[in-house]
Motif scaffolding. Structure first.
Motif, PDB file in Angstrom:
ATOM      1  N   ALA A   1       0.960  -0.981  -0.203  1.00 41.16           N
ATOM      2  CA  ALA A   1       0.038  -0.005   0.178  1.00 41.16           C
ATOM      3  C   ALA A   1       0.905   1.256   0.055  1.00 41.16           C
ATOM      4  CB  ALA A   1      -0.855   0.053   1.270  1.00 41.16           C
ATOM      5  N   ARG A   2       0.477   2.174  -0.940  1.00 39.88           N
ATOM      6  CA  ARG A   2       1.285   3.519  -0.887  1.00 39.88           C
ATOM      7  C   ARG A   2       1.143   4.207   0.386  1.00 39.88           C
ATOM      8  NH1 ARG A   2       5.617   5.767  -2.808  1.00 39.88           N
ATOM      9  NH2 ARG A   2       5.501   6.725  -0.849  1.00 39.88           N
ATOM     10  N   GLU A   3      -0.046   3.884   1.308  1.00 42.98           N
ATOM     11  CA  GLU A   3      -0.200   4.617   2.500  1.00 42.98           C
ATOM     12  C   GLU A   3       0.847   3.969   3.621  1.00 42.98           C
ATOM     13  OE1 GLU A   3      -4.079   4.838   0.608  1.00 42.98           O
ATOM     14  OE2 GLU A   3      -2.497   3.482   0.755  1.00 42.98           O
ATOM     15  N   ASP A   4       1.077   2.759   3.359  1.00 43.25           N
ATOM     16  CA  ASP A   4       2.244   2.168   4.271  1.00 43.25           C
ATOM     17  C   ASP A   4       3.645   2.682   3.655  1.00 43.25           C
ATOM     18  OD1 ASP A   4       0.371   0.924   5.915  1.00 43.25           O
ATOM     19  OD2 ASP A   4       0.065  -0.915   4.500  1.00 43.25           O
ATOM     20  N   LEU A   5       3.903   2.726   2.477  1.00 49.04           N
ATOM     21  CA  LEU A   5       4.999   3.241   2.075  1.00 49.04           C
ATOM     22  C   LEU A   5       5.398   4.693   2.613  1.00 49.04           C
ATOM     23  CD1 LEU A   5       5.415   2.281  -1.561  1.00 49.04           C
ATOM     24  CD2 LEU A   5       6.850   1.427   0.122  1.00 49.04           C
ATOM     25  N   ASP A   6       4.165   5.654   2.788  1.00 45.52           N
ATOM     26  CA  ASP A   6       4.300   6.948   3.343  1.00 45.52           C
ATOM     27  C   ASP A   6       4.577   6.938   4.596  1.00 45.52           C
ATOM     28  OD1 ASP A   6       3.509   7.793   0.593  1.00 45.52           O
ATOM     29  OD2 ASP A   6       1.461   8.332   1.254  1.00 45.52           O
ATOM     30  N   ALA A   7       4.216   6.084   5.361  1.00 46.25           N
ATOM     31  CA  ALA A   7       4.521   6.046   6.817  1.00 46.25           C
ATOM     32  C   ALA A   7       5.925   5.629   7.024  1.00 46.25           C
ATOM     33  CB  ALA A   7       3.435   4.800   7.490  1.00 46.25           C
ATOM     34  N   TRP A   8       6.509   4.719   5.999  1.00 44.75           N
ATOM     35  CA  TRP A   8       7.791   4.194   6.176  1.00 44.75           C
ATOM     36  C   TRP A   8       8.605   5.472   5.918  1.00 44.75           C
ATOM     37  CZ3 TRP A   8       9.956   0.757   8.907  1.00 44.75           C
ATOM     38  CH2 TRP A   8       9.304  -0.725   9.063  1.00 44.75           C
ATOM     39  N   GLU A   9       8.206   6.164   4.750  1.00 44.72           N
ATOM     40  CA  GLU A   9       8.879   7.577   4.529  1.00 44.72           C
ATOM     41  C   GLU A   9       9.332   8.372   5.912  1.00 44.72           C
ATOM     42  OE1 GLU A   9       8.128   8.725  -0.196  1.00 44.72           O
ATOM     43  OE2 GLU A   9       6.935   9.756   1.513  1.00 44.72           O
ATOM     44  N   ARG A  10       8.244   8.485   6.601  1.00 52.62           N
ATOM     45  CA  ARG A  10       8.193   9.470   7.775  1.00 52.62           C
ATOM     46  C   ARG A  10       9.178   8.776   8.789  1.00 52.62           C
ATOM     47  NH1 ARG A  10       2.730   9.859   6.352  1.00 52.62           N
ATOM     48  NH2 ARG A  10       2.237   8.287   7.770  1.00 52.62           N
ATOM     49  N   LEU A  11       9.091   7.476   9.079  1.00 50.63           N
ATOM     50  CA  LEU A  11      10.057   6.695   9.665  1.00 50.63           C
ATOM     51  C   LEU A  11      11.271   6.700   9.614  1.00 50.63           C
ATOM     52  CD1 LEU A  11       7.825   3.666  10.540  1.00 50.63           C
ATOM     53  CD2 LEU A  11       8.427   5.564  12.209  1.00 50.63           C
ATOM     54  N   LEU A  12      11.798   6.513   8.216  1.00 50.11           N
ATOM     55  CA  LEU A  12      12.996   6.579   7.677  1.00 50.11           C
ATOM     56  C   LEU A  12      13.763   8.076   7.466  1.00 50.11           C
ATOM     57  CD1 LEU A  12      12.752   3.340   5.481  1.00 50.11           C
ATOM     58  CD2 LEU A  12      13.589   3.326   7.737  1.00 50.11           C
ATOM     59  N   GLY A  13      12.730   8.869   7.217  1.00 49.89           N
ATOM     60  CA  GLY A  13      13.317  10.103   6.962  1.00 49.89           C
ATOM     61  C   GLY A  13      13.963  10.123   5.317  1.00 49.89           C
ATOM     62  N   ARG A  14      13.105   9.487   4.452  1.00 49.14           N
ATOM     63  CA  ARG A  14      13.915   9.297   2.974  1.00 49.14           C
ATOM     64  C   ARG A  14      12.684   9.047   2.263  1.00 49.14           C
ATOM     65  NH1 ARG A  14      16.946   3.591   2.523  1.00 49.14           N
ATOM     66  NH2 ARG A  14      16.013   3.707   0.482  1.00 49.14           N
ATOM     67  N   PRO A  15      12.826   9.555   0.915  1.00 49.49           N
ATOM     68  CA  PRO A  15      11.563   9.476  -0.080  1.00 49.49           C
ATOM     69  C   PRO A  15      11.552   7.694  -0.387  1.00 49.49           C
ATOM     70  CG  PRO A  15      13.230  10.421  -1.111  1.00 49.49           C
ATOM     71  CD  PRO A  15      13.869  10.464   0.270  1.00 49.49           C
ATOM     72  N   LEU A  16      10.568   7.059  -0.639  1.00 51.73           N
ATOM     73  CA  LEU A  16      10.274   5.719  -1.217  1.00 51.73           C
ATOM     74  C   LEU A  16       9.525   5.883  -2.346  1.00 51.73           C
ATOM     75  CD1 LEU A  16       9.747   3.884   2.124  1.00 51.73           C
ATOM     76  CD2 LEU A  16      12.002   3.731   0.818  1.00 51.73           C
ATOM     77  N   ALA A  17       9.906   5.705  -3.616  1.00 52.19           N
ATOM     78  CA  ALA A  17       9.143   5.466  -4.856  1.00 52.19           C
ATOM     79  C   ALA A  17       8.395   4.281  -4.873  1.00 52.19           C
ATOM     80  CB  ALA A  17      10.054   5.617  -6.032  1.00 52.19           C
ATOM     81  N   ASN A  18       7.238   4.484  -5.584  1.00 49.56           N
ATOM     82  CA  ASN A  18       6.429   3.026  -5.990  1.00 49.56           C
ATOM     83  C   ASN A  18       7.522   1.987  -6.491  1.00 49.56           C
ATOM     84  OD1 ASN A  18       4.258   4.749  -5.322  1.00 49.56           O
ATOM     85  ND2 ASN A  18       3.539   4.878  -7.354  1.00 49.56           N
ATOM     86  N   GLY A  19       7.325   0.723  -5.901  1.00 49.78           N
ATOM     87  CA  GLY A  19       8.111  -0.339  -6.390  1.00 49.78           C
ATOM     88  C   GLY A  19       9.636  -0.308  -5.426  1.00 49.78           C
ATOM     89  N   SER A  20       9.686   0.563  -4.459  1.00 50.18           N
ATOM     90  CA  SER A  20      10.811   0.666  -3.502  1.00 50.18           C
ATOM     91  C   SER A  20      10.881  -0.884  -2.501  1.00 50.18           C
ATOM     92  CB  SER A  20      10.869   1.792  -2.710  1.00 50.18           C
ATOM     93  OG  SER A  20      10.928   2.950  -3.238  1.00 50.18           O
ATOM     94  N   PHE A  21       9.818  -1.481  -2.241  1.00 54.63           N
ATOM     95  CA  PHE A  21       9.718  -2.419  -1.558  1.00 54.63           C
ATOM     96  C   PHE A  21       9.744  -3.769  -2.428  1.00 54.63           C
ATOM     97  CE2 PHE A  21       8.301  -1.229   2.953  1.00 54.63           C
ATOM     98  CZ  PHE A  21       9.346  -0.137   3.187  1.00 54.63           C
ATOM     99  N   GLY A  22      10.018  -3.712  -3.611  1.00 54.64           N
ATOM    100  CA  GLY A  22      10.070  -4.807  -4.584  1.00 54.64           C
ATOM    101  C   GLY A  22       8.583  -5.275  -4.711  1.00 54.64           C
TER     102      GLY A  22
END
Length: 246
Positions: A72-93
């Motif tokens: 989910a993009r929503e979960d990638l957004d949450a990880w962006e906040r936790l990691l302090g870095r952008p995560l593009a679509n597909g970043s988690f494989g």
């Protein structure tokens, strides 16, 4: 609910995978246009899954029960906040980056219609590995991903079809049991006492989880027999204790 992107990976050699080939297809990039998703046994297809998506380690990835991976993009957004870095679509494989769909909260056996034709069925959560950690370049990533408990979902292909970014997604079947992707993930990683509860998902459950649950039950039964417990978990009485008398 919408499909934001369809992501494909090309095989490349890396120094952070334990795949026998030394190659991985985890670096998935959004694809343009229609992408064909094949079902098991499709004529002319290498296997079920997305055309053009390369799977390099069949010991742990791909196959009919893990043909498609969604996050989910929503979960990638949450990880962006936790990691302090952008995560593009597909970043988690992930093959499918979704919007408006609670992917890790989906039930095992839940079915999704993607676009007009493709029908997918949820089978399990994604288990993090060394390759995933190396791809992201985050120290201690396997442990951190596991603790967060938001694994995304693996799916099998029930009906093939073509999909593209922007396609509508719809939950067309949601089972009555309570076995979610997140629960299955916890059961096979950090809370193995939950394993027996996974069997409520029936045939939709990934075969490896079925095997794990059955082995756990067999081990528990052997332990109960050794300590003299009955089937209800009550420790057996010695002959002289029947009726509560010494």
């Amino acid at each position: 609910m919408k499909l934001l992107s369809v992501n494909l990976g090309r095989s490349k050699a890396v120094d952070y995978t334990d795949a026998p080939s030394g190659r991985t297809g985890i670096d998935k990039q959004p694809a343009e246009g229609a992408i064909r998703v094949a079902a098991p046994g499709a004529k002319g297809a290498a296997g079920s899954g997305l055309a053009g998506d390369e799977v390099c380690d069949l010991r742990h990835h791909g196959g009919d029960d893990q043909a498609v991976y969604a996050y989910a993009r929503e979960d990638l957004d949450a990880w962006e906040r936790l990691l302090g870095r952008p995560l593009a679509n597909g970043s988690f494989g992930e093959n499918l980056t979704t919007s408006g769909l609670d992917v890790s909260g989906a039930k095992i056996g839940e079915r999704w219609r993607v676009g007009p034709d493709l029908l997918l069925e949820v089978t399990s959560g994604r288990i993090p590995c060394r390759t995933f950690q190396g791809h992201l370049g985050e120290k201690g990533w396997v442990k951190r991903f596991t603790q967060q408990g938001v694994p995304g979902a693996y799916l099998r292909v029930i009906e093939p079809g073509e999909i593209r970014a922007g396609d509508a997604m719809e939950i067309v079947h949601r089972p009555e049991h309570d076995v979610t992707v997140a629960l299955q993930f916890r059961a096979v990683t950090t809370e193995r006492t939950l394993l027996p509860s996974l069997l409520a998902a029936g045939d939709a459950l990934h075969p490896e989880s079925v095997e794990g649950a059955r082995k756990y039950l067999a081990k528990s039964a052997r332990h109960a027999a050794r300590v003299g417990e009955g089937p209800d978990g009550v420790r057996g009485l010695n002959r002289g204790q029947v009726g509560g008398r010494p």
